[in-house]
Design a protein around this motif. Structure first.
Motif, PDB file in Angstrom:
ATOM      1  N   UNK A   1       2.456   2.207  -3.380  1.00 57.65           N
ATOM      2  CA  UNK A   1       1.443   3.054  -4.324  1.00 57.65           C
ATOM      3  C   UNK A   1       0.657   4.142  -3.754  1.00 57.65           C
ATOM      4  N   UNK A   2       0.755   4.029  -2.293  1.00 56.36           N
ATOM      5  CA  UNK A   2       0.727   5.679  -1.724  1.00 56.36           C
ATOM      6  C   UNK A   2       1.498   6.806  -2.484  1.00 56.36           C
ATOM      7  N   UNK A   3       3.118   5.753  -2.127  1.00 56.38           N
ATOM      8  CA  UNK A   3       4.284   7.037  -2.598  1.00 56.38           C
ATOM      9  C   UNK A   3       4.170   7.051  -4.580  1.00 56.38           C
TER      10      UNK A   3
ATOM     11  N   UNK B   1       1.354   7.533  -6.046  1.00 59.31           N
ATOM     12  CA  UNK B   1       0.166   8.355  -6.581  1.00 59.31           C
ATOM     13  C   UNK B   1       1.108   9.972  -6.003  1.00 59.31           C
ATOM     14  N   UNK B   2       1.341  10.071  -4.365  1.00 59.48           N
ATOM     15  CA  UNK B   2       1.666  11.963  -4.078  1.00 59.48           C
ATOM     16  C   UNK B   2       2.694  12.082  -5.638  1.00 59.48           C
TER      17      UNK B   2
ATOM     18  N   UNK C   1       0.870  -1.318  -0.582  1.00 58.40           N
ATOM     19  CA  UNK C   1       0.384   0.110  -0.189  1.00 58.40           C
ATOM     20  C   UNK C   1       0.828   0.861   0.327  1.00 58.40           C
ATOM     21  N   UNK C   2       2.357   0.984   0.804  1.00 55.57           N
ATOM     22  CA  UNK C   2       2.831   2.495   0.763  1.00 55.57           C
ATOM     23  C   UNK C   2       3.606   2.488  -0.801  1.00 55.57           C
TER      24      UNK C   2
END
Lengths: 106, 188
Positions: free
Chosen positions: A29-31, A33-34, A26-27
């Motif tokens: 993918x989050x990075x 997206x950011x 998840x982390x």
């Protein structure tokens, strides 16, 4: 909808529920997206700057600012001109040697 | 890393602090949002948005409550905002063909199965999740935080910035309303 369960059973069906977890990494993918959003906002800014509407707005702004300063300069010139005329008129009225007071003359 | 160190790290924009925050709170945020949205894909998307919001607005966190309480608040607000946006889109969906936006399809989602529910209770839980959607917002928040996320009444009160008795009342009304909704489901 469902007659085989009574309402009390249905309401209590969440007892003992386990927490759901997001998919692995998840982390990461989050990075991702950011980073994408950051790049997107830079592109958005670039698009805005290069848009014809923005160029036209900037051109209008400079025309208005130039007009404002031009008008101010014209007014200033008039004041300077008036001052010059007053100084000149005073100079004409002065005696030949302005450093000699008239009473000192024989 | 203690909570205080974590907060200082986040405020200083430290990457390791942000990583720790995400890894320690991702399940909490995801599970709460999933309770509201009832779709794994949407919940994952909104969970990412929640962490981006936290990253950008950690400066506004005054430390008046625990960090997790603040994270819950951001998660609940984001989930409700998403649902409101979705409702608005649905309401004005009929206008889309007029403006030529016919590509977006508005399909009803299938029954939701929460992955944390025991297999023998899945069917009942699915009915319950459908009924939860019809509850008023405040009752929905209290019910999901208490029943899906497993927070105590006191913790729910802190997240909702209300009193313990107010939460008790909300949960009581939520259960009464759910019984009514479920009765109507049975009559269909």
């Amino acid at each position: 909808m469902s007659n085989k369960f009574n309402t009390e059973q249905i309401i209590n069906s969440l007892d003992g529920i386990q927490r759901a977890e997001p998919a692995p990494f998840f982390y990461t993918r989050l990075r991702g997206k950011m980073a994408k959003e950051e790049a997107g906002s830079i592109m958005h800014l670039f698009k805005l700057i290069t848009s014809p509407a923005f160029s036209l707005a900037i051109a209008c702004f400079f025309v208005v600012v130039n007009g404002y300063f031009l008008m101010n300069n014209i007014n200033d010139d008039t004041i300077i001109d008036e001052n010059n005329q007053a100084v000149a008129a005073e100079y004409v009225q002065l005696p030949e040697n302005p450093y000699v007071t008239p009473t000192e003359n024989p | 890393m203690t909570e205080q160190e974590l907060i200082i790290g986040l405020k200083n924009g430290k990457d390791d602090a942000f990583k720790e925050l995400v890894e320690s709170r991702q399940t909490l945020v995801f599970n709460t949002i999933l309770g509201f949205l009832q779709s794994q894909e949407d919940a994952e998307d909104v969970t990412q948005d929640v962490f981006i919001k936290i990253y950008e607005s950690i400066g506004q966190f005054k430390g008046e409550s625990a960090l997790s309480t603040w994270v819950y608040r951001v998660a609940v607000t984001s989930a409700l905002e998403f649902l409101r946006r979705k409702k608005r889109k649905k309401r004005f969906g009929f206008m889309m063909p007029i403006f030529g936006e016919e590509n977006e399809q508005h399909l009803e989602l299938p029954d939701f199965n929460h992955p944390g529910v025991a297999l023998d209770k899945r069917e009942m839980a699915s009915i319950l999740f459908k009924a939860i959607k019809d509850l008023p917002e405040n009752q929905q928040i209290a019910f999901i935080l208490n029943k899906v996320e497993g927070l105590s009444y006191q913790e729910v009160a802190e997240v909702m910035k209300t009193s313990l008795s107010a939460v008790e009342s909300l949960l009581h009304r939520a259960k009464t309303n759910l019984k009514e909704i479920l009765k109507n489901f049975n009559n269909l």
